[in-house]
Design a protein around this motif. Structure first.
Motif, PDB file in Angstrom:
ATOM      1  N   LEU A  11       0.777  -1.361  -0.112  1.00 36.93           N
ATOM      2  CA  LEU A  11       0.016  -0.154  -0.141  1.00 36.93           C
ATOM      3  C   LEU A  11       0.819   1.186  -0.100  1.00 36.93           C
ATOM      4  O   LEU A  11       0.436   2.221  -0.086  1.00 36.93           O
ATOM      5  N   GLU A  12       2.215   1.160   0.588  1.00 36.08           N
ATOM      6  CA  GLU A  12       2.944   2.422   0.523  1.00 36.08           C
ATOM      7  C   GLU A  12       3.518   2.779  -1.048  1.00 36.08           C
ATOM      8  O   GLU A  12       4.081   3.662  -1.245  1.00 36.08           O
ATOM      9  N   LEU A  13       3.330   1.896  -1.859  1.00 38.04           N
ATOM     10  CA  LEU A  13       3.910   2.092  -3.340  1.00 38.04           C
ATOM     11  C   LEU A  13       2.642   2.912  -4.033  1.00 38.04           C
ATOM     12  O   LEU A  13       1.681   2.923  -3.848  1.00 38.04           O
ATOM     13  N   VAL A  68       0.969   3.692  -9.898  1.00 36.10           N
ATOM     14  CA  VAL A  68       1.694   3.189 -11.074  1.00 36.10           C
ATOM     15  C   VAL A  68       2.711   2.051 -10.786  1.00 36.10           C
ATOM     16  O   VAL A  68       2.712   0.926 -11.621  1.00 36.10           O
ATOM     17  N   GLN A  69       3.565   2.002 -10.011  1.00 31.24           N
ATOM     18  CA  GLN A  69       4.463   0.921  -9.522  1.00 31.24           C
ATOM     19  C   GLN A  69       3.642  -0.358  -9.266  1.00 31.24           C
ATOM     20  O   GLN A  69       4.019  -1.609  -9.647  1.00 31.24           O
ATOM     21  N   ARG A  70       2.404  -0.414  -8.513  1.00 30.93           N
ATOM     22  CA  ARG A  70       1.691  -1.551  -8.276  1.00 30.93           C
ATOM     23  C   ARG A  70       1.155  -1.968  -9.602  1.00 30.93           C
ATOM     24  O   ARG A  70       0.954  -3.378  -9.783  1.00 30.93           O
ATOM     25  N   ASN A  71       0.711  -1.200 -10.473  1.00 27.80           N
ATOM     26  CA  ASN A  71       0.128  -1.947 -11.619  1.00 27.80           C
ATOM     27  C   ASN A  71       1.274  -2.349 -12.400  1.00 27.80           C
ATOM     28  O   ASN A  71       1.168  -3.391 -13.268  1.00 27.80           O
ATOM     29  N   LEU A  72       2.332  -1.806 -12.487  1.00 30.08           N
ATOM     30  CA  LEU A  72       3.720  -2.438 -13.214  1.00 30.08           C
ATOM     31  C   LEU A  72       3.892  -3.690 -12.646  1.00 30.08           C
ATOM     32  O   LEU A  72       4.258  -4.550 -13.315  1.00 30.08           O
ATOM     33  N   MET A  73       4.011  -3.708 -11.459  1.00 35.02           N
ATOM     34  CA  MET A  73       4.246  -5.195 -10.659  1.00 35.02           C
ATOM     35  C   MET A  73       3.156  -6.140 -10.954  1.00 35.02           C
ATOM     36  O   MET A  73       3.503  -7.276 -11.283  1.00 35.02           O
ATOM     37  N   ASP A  74       1.786  -5.626 -10.948  1.00 37.23           N
ATOM     38  CA  ASP A  74       0.748  -6.729 -11.350  1.00 37.23           C
ATOM     39  C   ASP A  74       1.024  -7.135 -12.899  1.00 37.23           C
ATOM     40  O   ASP A  74       0.910  -8.471 -13.149  1.00 37.23           O
TER      41      ASP A  74
END
Length: 121
Positions: free
Chosen positions: A87-89, A92-98
């Motif tokens: 949740l701290e990310l 955009v980074q969460r989406n890229l990691m997904d």
């Protein structure tokens, strides 16, 4: 008429279907498989696991065991998100990691399917 029929059959057997070459190829493949089967089973039997922690070891055993993607997904998710502060990310980074995770799972499933096919030969 018989000469033409015989010529057509001869053409089919020597050029189109080339039965002698097909049988020669089958013999070559059988001999090659017989020659290398022992060596390949020795190579397959080598233990070269690199993971040392519990979760990575479970994940690595799934990868190496060519198990189905359904059992790999929860362990992959648990392993890849166990140390993240998700949740701290930024979004955009969460989406890229997904996206990366989805591509990794797709590659994993593809490699497991191809491994199963190769082992079935």
């Amino acid at each position: 008429m018989r000469k033409v029929s015989a010529a057509v059959n001869n053409f089919r057997q020597q050029i189109i279907w080339a039965l002698a070459l097909i049988n020669q190829t089958r013999s070559f493949v059988s001999a090659t498989r017989a020659h290398y089967t022992g060596l390949m089973s020795q190579i397959e039997g080598l233990k070269n696991n690199s993971a040392t922690l519990a979760l990575p070891m479970q994940l690595e055993s799934i990868f190496r065991g060519a198990q189905s993607g359904s059992s790999a997904r929860p362990r992959y998710t648990r392993r890849s998100t166990s140390r993240l502060r998700w949740l701290e990310l930024p979004a955009v980074q969460r989406n890229l990691m997904d996206i990366d995770d989805a591509m990794a799972m797709d590659s994993l499933k593809t490699s497991m399917v191809s491994d199963k096919r190769l082992r079935g030969c």
